[in-house]
Design an enzyme around this catalytic site. Structure first.
Site, PDB file in Angstrom:
ATOM      1  N   GLU A   1       0.811  -1.232   0.000  1.00 59.62           N
ATOM      2  CA  GLU A   1       0.000   0.000   0.000  1.00 59.62           C
ATOM      3  C   GLU A   1       0.834   1.267   0.000  1.00 59.62           C
ATOM      4  O   GLU A   1       0.420   2.289   0.557  1.00 59.62           O
ATOM      5  CB  GLU A   1      -0.994  -0.019   1.181  1.00 59.62           C
ATOM      6  CG  GLU A   1      -2.058  -1.089   0.991  1.00 59.62           C
ATOM      7  CD  GLU A   1      -3.002  -1.238   2.188  1.00 59.62           C
ATOM      8  OE1 GLU A   1      -2.904  -0.449   3.134  1.00 59.62           O
ATOM      9  OE2 GLU A   1      -3.829  -2.170   2.165  1.00 59.62           O
TER      10      GLU A   1
ATOM     11  N   GLU B   1      -5.500  -8.213  -1.045  1.00 64.24           N
ATOM     12  CA  GLU B   1      -5.886  -8.017   0.354  1.00 64.24           C
ATOM     13  C   GLU B   1      -7.320  -7.513   0.370  1.00 64.24           C
ATOM     14  O   GLU B   1      -7.656  -6.550  -0.323  1.00 64.24           O
ATOM     15  CB  GLU B   1      -4.950  -7.033   1.071  1.00 64.24           C
ATOM     16  CG  GLU B   1      -5.273  -6.967   2.566  1.00 64.24           C
ATOM     17  CD  GLU B   1      -4.434  -5.969   3.349  1.00 64.24           C
ATOM     18  OE1 GLU B   1      -3.215  -5.885   3.125  1.00 64.24           O
ATOM     19  OE2 GLU B   1      -5.034  -5.265   4.184  1.00 64.24           O
TER      20      GLU B   1
END
Ligand SMILES: *[C@@H]1O[C@H](CO)[C@@H](O)[C@H](O)[C@H]1NC(C)=O
Ligand SMILES: *[C@@H]1O[C@H](CO)[C@@H](O)[C@H](O)[C@H]1NC(C)=O
Ligand SMILES: *[C@@H]1O[C@H](CO)[C@@H](O)[C@H](O)[C@H]1NC(C)=O
Ligand SMILES: *[C@@H]1O[C@H](CO)[C@@H](O)[C@H](O)[C@H]1NC(C)=O
Ligand SMILES: *[C@@H]1O[C@H](CO)[C@@H](O)[C@H](O)[C@H]1NC(C)=O
Ligand SMILES: *[C@@H]1O[C@H](CO)[C@@H](O)[C@H](O)[C@H]1NC(C)=O
Ligand SMILES: *[C@@H]1O[C@H](CO)[C@@H](O)[C@H](O)[C@H]1NC(C)=O
Ligand SMILES: *[C@@H]1O[C@H](CO)[C@@H](O)[C@H](O)[C@H]1NC(C)=O
Ligand SMILES: *[C@@H]1O[C@H](CO)[C@@H](O)[C@H](O)[C@H]1NC(C)=O
Ligand SMILES: *[C@@H]1O[C@H](CO)[C@@H](O)[C@H](O)[C@H]1NC(C)=O
Ligand SMILES: *[C@@H]1O[C@H](CO)[C@@H](O)[C@H](O)[C@H]1NC(C)=O
EC number: 3.2.1.46
Length: 660
Positions: A176, A251
């Protein structure tokens, strides 16, 4: 046996109409299915699992990984520890410094081996969230020297094989965070040069933006095997489809594991393919095995956060997983005939291309299937009758196995992953009467099992009396039971030149600020105990190793960890190498409750004792009162903790707590 929901003939009563759906492979297949996975780490989410006693620990692992038993996961994704806070704790790096390597730290190696033991075909993925400071050469930018970072990551893959005989299937970039195309190409090159041509790169574990970049840059496109996106809300983007790469929700979920969590998970397992053509979905997190009062408590597929009691709970998301995982495998293919149902819900169909067929149908309602993110646009689901017509390779099928779940939000009496009577296929079709919040698996496979073990022991709070002298030869894990590092890394330490009572200690070993992922504290800290503790006595032997600037603390009522560890308040009792002490109300040391001379210095062991009762705290040094009745208004409760003033070596021994 459940038969009421199976209609063997279409007998529509007044006002009802059976919608018809075709399952057919004659028009060609859809995408290859890559599996359903769980993510351990990002961070420290399996911390407490390792401390479960047998047989409970094995039971839990069976519910996660054993084929035809529970979640029977196809993929295990783990964090490559980076010595930094990554949500619910820090995970240790395999290289704290440039000149060392140790492939036995933490618990991810162990977890990968346990998963492989149960399912030799399970796919393994590694992804860094943070990096030790040296990787960034003192910056917060791991791509500063891309070769250094690539070598660091490839060393982890090498260590997995060399020391644990684990073959890593996929590797990620930086969770991320911004990706760097140069780094991705260098990583691909480095992998290829050392022969890891089979290790695929997943990028960039964030949003979809890398897809457009891949269309522009053929070298980047070649380097990336899988576009991995997080929390896509089941939708994809045009550019991603145009790359023709594998698309994964690498995810997802991150939702409290009650029935709404189960509804979320069941819905996205289907919709990520139906809407987004994503062929793998990975749950953050694998198992809620961290103190429940850390952030996202209870967000795993099941919960096991009480190793001291042995208590664990197999939550409903485990059984939602089983509906897909037990009747498919990576390498199966989706059919093109997948989609939404007319009155809400969806179906997917998969085949092994050897004649087997698995159809998964879900009818989760909007209110009962919301994930933590992103917001879910409204849709309606109502009871309906659905007829499935089998064509092509499946036209001849006569019997199909049925597995059924219903999340019953009214009676709270769920049916979870129950085997029902097989369906007889008449004239190439079968009909189901679908209610809301249900999942069906209709399959040719005769396997599948709802695994059970005797109920786990009763839930109990963390023991009020607890001690550890860290004396253990060849510890199975580098971390001492129940200590949950929130900044820095605390490992068992054996001082081979010390024969005395401090030959075995716990040592903080991170000596420079890591390339962080979260907002780590400037101090190091490891928490332990029960978040509801108020009044207690805690003591610990401490050794400052750094002259002049060094310092250590012992604390009680620590109210925060995880990503807000910088804001932790509590009662922090510090001693410093410069001969002074302080008592502060916060980890940052801004709110001083008491201070003075202590005569402490580096290289000498001291015993710190901290006593908190009501609004008062008292501290002792080597058994003598050093300060008394410091007034503590807030916080009222929290964990106990130990730690250091900065990223510095320090040791701890003979930890002992007595809570009221
Ligand atoms: C960095 O890695 C790339 C790709 O493997 C290689 O071509 C280059 O020579 C390396 N640079 C240095 C400074 O080692
Ligand atoms: C299926 O239904 C959902 C919810 O209404 C919608 O968001 C999605 O776009 C639909 N997918 C397809 C492929 O029609
Ligand atoms: C289905 O799968 C089973 C188990 O893998 C296998 O034995 C069988 O040959 C496959 N094909 C059919 C048509 O059942
Ligand atoms: C869904 O939840 C909202 C907000 O809680 C509520 O107003 C609404 O009535 C619920 N709808 C159904 C169908 O239960
Ligand atoms: C069997 O199904 C076909 C279409 O799939 C239909 O045309 C035919 O009438 C059906 N036969 C019977 C006996 O229902
Ligand atoms: C806890 O320790 C205290 C003091 O050592 C002792 O008096 C008490 O009995 C212990 N409690 C339990 C439950 O072991
Ligand atoms: C450790 O013990 C050995 C043997 O008893 C002794 O020779 C040595 O001096 C001791 N070392 C220390 C640091 O006390
Ligand atoms: C190990 O023990 C010896 C002997 O007590 C001591 O001099 C040395 O400082 C210790 N080393 C560390 C790293 O604590
Ligand atoms: C800790 O978390 C649990 C579960 O979220 C909650 O029920 C409990 O109230 C929390 N404890 C404290 C002391 O805040
Ligand atoms: C001793 O060190 C502490 C922590 O760095 C600092 O706050 C304090 O001012 C120092 N005291 C002296 C007398 O140098
Ligand atoms: C803490 O220590 C004090 C003084 O020794 C003692 O009176 C008290 O009982 C202790 N409290 C606990 C919870 O052990």
């Amino acid at each position: 046996m459940l038969t009421h929901h199976l209609l063997f003939t279409v007998s529509c009563l007044l006002g009802c109409s059976a919608e018809s759906y075709v399952i057919d492979d004659r028009i060609g297949l859809g995408r290859e299915f890559d599996g359903i996975g769980g993510l351990s780490g990002g961070g420290a989410t399996s911390r407490l699992l390792v401390n479960y006693e047998e047989p409970y620990r094995s039971h839990i692992l069976d519910f996660l990984f054993k084929p035809n038993f529970g979640a029977s996961l196809h993929i295990l994704k783990v964090e490559i520890g980076g010595d930094a806070q990554t949500t619910d704790g820090t995970e240790p790096s395999h290289m704290h410094s440039k000149d060392e390597g140790n492939f036995f730290r933490g618990y991810e190696w162990w977890l990968m081996k346990e998963a492989k033991k149960r399912n030799p075909n399970i796919k393994l993925i590694g992804l860094p969230w943070a990096f030790p400071g040296w990787v960034g050469e003192g910056t917060q930018w791991p791509y500063f020297f891309p070769n250094v970072t690539a070598d660091y990551v490839v060393t982890w893959i090498y260590g997995a094989k060399q020391h644990h005989n684990l073959e890593i299937d996929y590797i990620g970039i930086w969770n991320e965070r911004k990706y760097d195309p140069v780094y991705i190409k260098v990583l691909r090159d480095t992998l290829d040069r050392v022969g890891y041509t089979n290790v695929g790169i997943i990028a960039a574990d964030g949003d979809w933006s890398i897809a457009a970049a891949m269309l522009e840059d053929p070298y980047l496109n070649d380097a990336v095997e899988v576009i991995g996106v997080h929390y896509p809300g089941t939708k994809t983007v045009k550019e991603a489809l145009l790359t023709e790469k594998k698309l994964w929700s690498s995810e997802d979920y991150s939702t409290f594991n009650d029935d709404i969590g189960a509804g979320c998970w069941a819905r996205i397992l289907n919709q990520n393919y139906v809407n987004g053509r994503m062929t793998s979905t990975i749950s953050w997190n694998l198992i809620a095995s961290y103190y429940e009062n850390l952030s996202f408590g209870g967000d795993g597929l099941m919960t096991a956060d009480e190793p001291w009691s042995g208590h664990y709970v197999v939550e409903s998301p485990i059984w939602m997983t089983a509906h897909t995982t037990q009747f498919t495998q990576p390498g199966w293919f989706y059919l093109q005939t997948v989609g939404n149902l007319t009155h809400g819900g969806s179906y997917v169909a998969l085949t092994d291309r050897k004649g087997n067929l698995t159809v998964v149908i879900q009818t989760m309602t909007h209110n009962h299937s919301q994930c933590i993110r992103p917001p879910l646009p409204h849709f309606d689901v109502s009871p309906q009758i659905a007829t499935f017509q089998l064509k092509g390779s499946f036209a001849h099928l006569t019997d199909l196995q049925v597995w059924y779940s219903k999340l019953d939000f009214e009676t709270k009496k769920d049916t979870l992953f129950q085997r029902s009577s097989p369906i007889k296929v008449y004239n190439g079709s079968f009909t189901l009467k679908l209610d809301v919040d249900e999942v069906y698996t209709i399959t040719t496979l005769n396997t599948g099992q709802k695994g059970t073990y005797p109920e786990s022991p009763k839930s109990r709070p963390f023991p009020k009396n607890y001690s550890d002298d860290f004396t253990i030869d060849n510890p199975p894990f580098s971390e001492a039971p129940y200590f949950a590092d929130q900044t820095g890394v605390f490992e068992y330490f054996r001082n081979s030149t010390d024969n005395g009572s401090h030959a075995f200690t716990l040592r903080q070993v991170v000596t420079e600020q890591p390339v962080t992922w979260a907002r780590d504290a400037d101090q190091t800290i490891s928490i332990i105990g029960d978040y509801s503790w108020t009044d207690l006595n805690v003591s610990c032997d401490v050794l400052i190793e750094t002259p002049v600037t060094g310092g250590v603390f012992l604390a009680a009522r620590v109210d925060q960890g995880g990503e807000s560890v910088r804001e932790a308040k509590g009662v922090f009792y510090w001693i410093y190498a410069n001969g002074t002490y302080k008592v502060t109300n916060d980890i940052g040391g801004q709110r001083v409750l008491a201070e003075g001379l202590s005569g402490t210095r580096e290289g000498v062991w001291y015993t710190l004792t901290l006593r908190v009762k009501g609004y008062f705290a008292t501290g002792m040094l080597d058994g003598y009162p050093l300060w008394k009745n410091a007034v503590v208004l807030e916080p009222k409760n929290g964990w106990t903790a130990l730690g250091t003033l900065s990223f510095e070596y320090a040791q701890f021994d003979h930890f002992e707590v007595h809570a009221e």
